[in-house]
Motif scaffolding. Structure first.
Motif, PDB file in Angstrom:
ATOM      1  N   LYS A  42       0.826  -1.211   0.000  1.00 22.46           N
ATOM      2  CA  LYS A  42       0.000   0.000   0.000  1.00 22.46           C
ATOM      3  C   LYS A  42       0.856   1.255   0.000  1.00 22.46           C
ATOM      4  O   LYS A  42       0.458   2.286  -0.572  1.00 22.46           O
ATOM      5  CB  LYS A  42      -0.937  -0.023   1.213  1.00 22.46           C
ATOM      6  CG  LYS A  42      -1.994  -1.110   1.123  1.00 22.46           C
ATOM      7  CD  LYS A  42      -2.852  -1.178   2.382  1.00 22.46           C
ATOM      8  CE  LYS A  42      -3.843  -2.341   2.304  1.00 22.46           C
ATOM      9  NZ  LYS A  42      -4.699  -2.449   3.508  1.00 22.46           N
ATOM     10  N   ALA A  43       2.024   1.189   0.621  1.00 23.97           N
ATOM     11  CA  ALA A  43       2.930   2.347   0.627  1.00 23.97           C
ATOM     12  C   ALA A  43       3.327   2.722  -0.791  1.00 23.97           C
ATOM     13  O   ALA A  43       3.363   3.910  -1.149  1.00 23.97           O
ATOM     14  CB  ALA A  43       4.170   2.042   1.464  1.00 23.97           C
ATOM     15  N   ILE A  44       3.629   1.718  -1.618  1.00 18.47           N
ATOM     16  CA  ILE A  44       4.052   1.989  -2.996  1.00 18.47           C
ATOM     17  C   ILE A  44       2.877   2.470  -3.838  1.00 18.47           C
ATOM     18  O   ILE A  44       3.002   3.449  -4.604  1.00 18.47           O
ATOM     19  CB  ILE A  44       4.695   0.745  -3.622  1.00 18.47           C
ATOM     20  CG1 ILE A  44       5.906   0.315  -2.799  1.00 18.47           C
ATOM     21  CG2 ILE A  44       5.100   1.024  -5.064  1.00 18.47           C
ATOM     22  CD1 ILE A  44       6.934   1.411  -2.611  1.00 18.47           C
ATOM     23  N   TYR A  45       1.739   1.823  -3.711  1.00 21.22           N
ATOM     24  CA  TYR A  45       0.564   2.313  -4.440  1.00 21.22           C
ATOM     25  C   TYR A  45       0.278   3.773  -4.076  1.00 21.22           C
ATOM     26  O   TYR A  45      -0.014   4.601  -4.956  1.00 21.22           O
ATOM     27  CB  TYR A  45      -0.657   1.446  -4.122  1.00 21.22           C
ATOM     28  CG  TYR A  45      -0.851   0.274  -5.043  1.00 21.22           C
ATOM     29  CD1 TYR A  45      -1.464   0.433  -6.289  1.00 21.22           C
ATOM     30  CD2 TYR A  45      -0.435  -1.006  -4.691  1.00 21.22           C
ATOM     31  CE1 TYR A  45      -1.647  -0.642  -7.149  1.00 21.22           C
ATOM     32  CE2 TYR A  45      -0.610  -2.092  -5.542  1.00 21.22           C
ATOM     33  CZ  TYR A  45      -1.214  -1.898  -6.773  1.00 21.22           C
ATOM     34  OH  TYR A  45      -1.385  -2.973  -7.623  1.00 21.22           O
ATOM     35  N   ALA A  46       0.376   4.096  -2.802  1.00 25.42           N
ATOM     36  CA  ALA A  46       0.047   5.455  -2.348  1.00 25.42           C
ATOM     37  C   ALA A  46       0.995   6.495  -2.925  1.00 25.42           C
ATOM     38  O   ALA A  46       0.587   7.634  -3.199  1.00 25.42           O
ATOM     39  CB  ALA A  46       0.072   5.508  -0.822  1.00 25.42           C
ATOM     40  N   LYS A  47       2.267   6.149  -3.114  1.00 23.77           N
ATOM     41  CA  LYS A  47       3.231   7.112  -3.645  1.00 23.77           C
ATOM     42  C   LYS A  47       2.855   7.575  -5.043  1.00 23.77           C
ATOM     43  O   LYS A  47       3.146   8.706  -5.432  1.00 23.77           O
ATOM     44  CB  LYS A  47       4.641   6.523  -3.636  1.00 23.77           C
ATOM     45  CG  LYS A  47       5.259   6.375  -2.258  1.00 23.77           C
ATOM     46  CD  LYS A  47       5.364   7.709  -1.542  1.00 23.77           C
ATOM     47  CE  LYS A  47       5.891   7.540  -0.129  1.00 23.77           C
ATOM     48  NZ  LYS A  47       5.863   8.822   0.622  1.00 23.77           N
TER      49      LYS A  47
END
Length: 262
Positions: free
Chosen positions: A136-141
């Motif tokens: 989710k951290a990467i999607y959010a970026k």
């Protein structure tokens, strides 16, 4: 008299509107993954420099004295080819303060992944909940990159729900670990980018160790990359480098150079 409406910015995560002072300065990628002092590179000068007889002689002499090539090229890069572009890192005002704070725990999980170089044996020991936070951290970026400002992503609810383990949307993320095939002479470039195919669109985001591509169509089989969701598997395969083809990264890189010179 016109009434001034101070709600100028829409948060890309919650969708609400906020005044500028209520928005957060979001780093993309995260500050502690290499986004602290982004530089601009004079690419024309770079190619001229590295084919210069005097520079090649200087590199050869230092190599003969045992200095690593990465250190030599890094020094030339810092002193002759780069100028500071974003001294405090690349940022955007795309998230409200509350959403940025919410995403902080995802960033902490990703930092653990980053510090362990994505090593499958190490990541295998993470709890599944932590692995989902990394994803989710990467999607959010990608919500913060300027090229995707007008994109209506379907993974917002997946990110917003801390306990969600299901995403069946249109967007997949593939990534590779950086090496000399992705970084010319060991020089890392963390610009963002976008390339369009008949099949769909590819967005790119990278940090000091990894290159991520977000895309809304099946990955071309000729490019070997790791699906981000594969980190949920035991001893997933971590692909290193972009190979001889250069992958999507080479196309994004060349596109950005071309557009910069228009």
């Amino acid at each position: 008299m016109a009434v001034y409406d101070d709600k100028q910015h829409q948060c890309r995560l919650c969708g609400n509107y906020y005044s500028d002072s209520d928005m957060s300065e979001e780093h993309y990628p995260a500050r502690n993954t290499g986004n602290e002092d982004v530089v601009a590179v004079d690419l024309g000068k770079m190619f001229d420099t590295f084919i210069s007889e005097s520079v090649r002689a200087e590199i050869g002499e230092k190599l003969n004295h045992g200095e690593p090539l990465e250190n030599i090229t890094g020094d030339i890069f810092d002193t002759q080819l780069s100028t500071s572009l974003f001294p405090k890192g690349r940022t955007a005002r795309t998230l409200c303060r509350k959403c940025n704070t919410f995403l902080g725990k995802y960033d902490e999980a990703y930092l653990r992944f980053f510090n362990l170089d994505g090593n499958p044996k190490s990541i295998n020991g993470f709890q599944q909940h932590t692995k989902y936070q990394i994803i989710k951290a990467i999607y959010a970026k990608f919500l913060s990159i300027p090229e995707a400002a007008d994109e209506a992503f379907d993974f917002i609810d997946f990110i917003r729900d801390n306990d969600s383990t299901v995403y069946n949307g249109n967007w997949n993320i593939y990534f590779v670990k950086r090496d000399f095939s992705s970084d010319l002479l060991g020089m890392k470039d963390i610009r963002t980018g976008k390339i369009t195919f008949d099949e769909g669109v590819v967005y790119e985001l990278s940090d000091d160790k990894f290159i991520f591509n977000l895309m809304n169509f099946p990955k071309h089989s000729c490019f070997e990359m790791t699906n981000l969701f594969d980190i949920l598997k035991k001893n997933y395969k971590l692909v290193e480098g972009v190979g001889e083809s250069g992958g999507y990264h080479a196309q994004v890189f060349m596109s950005s150079i071309f557009n910069a010179n228009l």
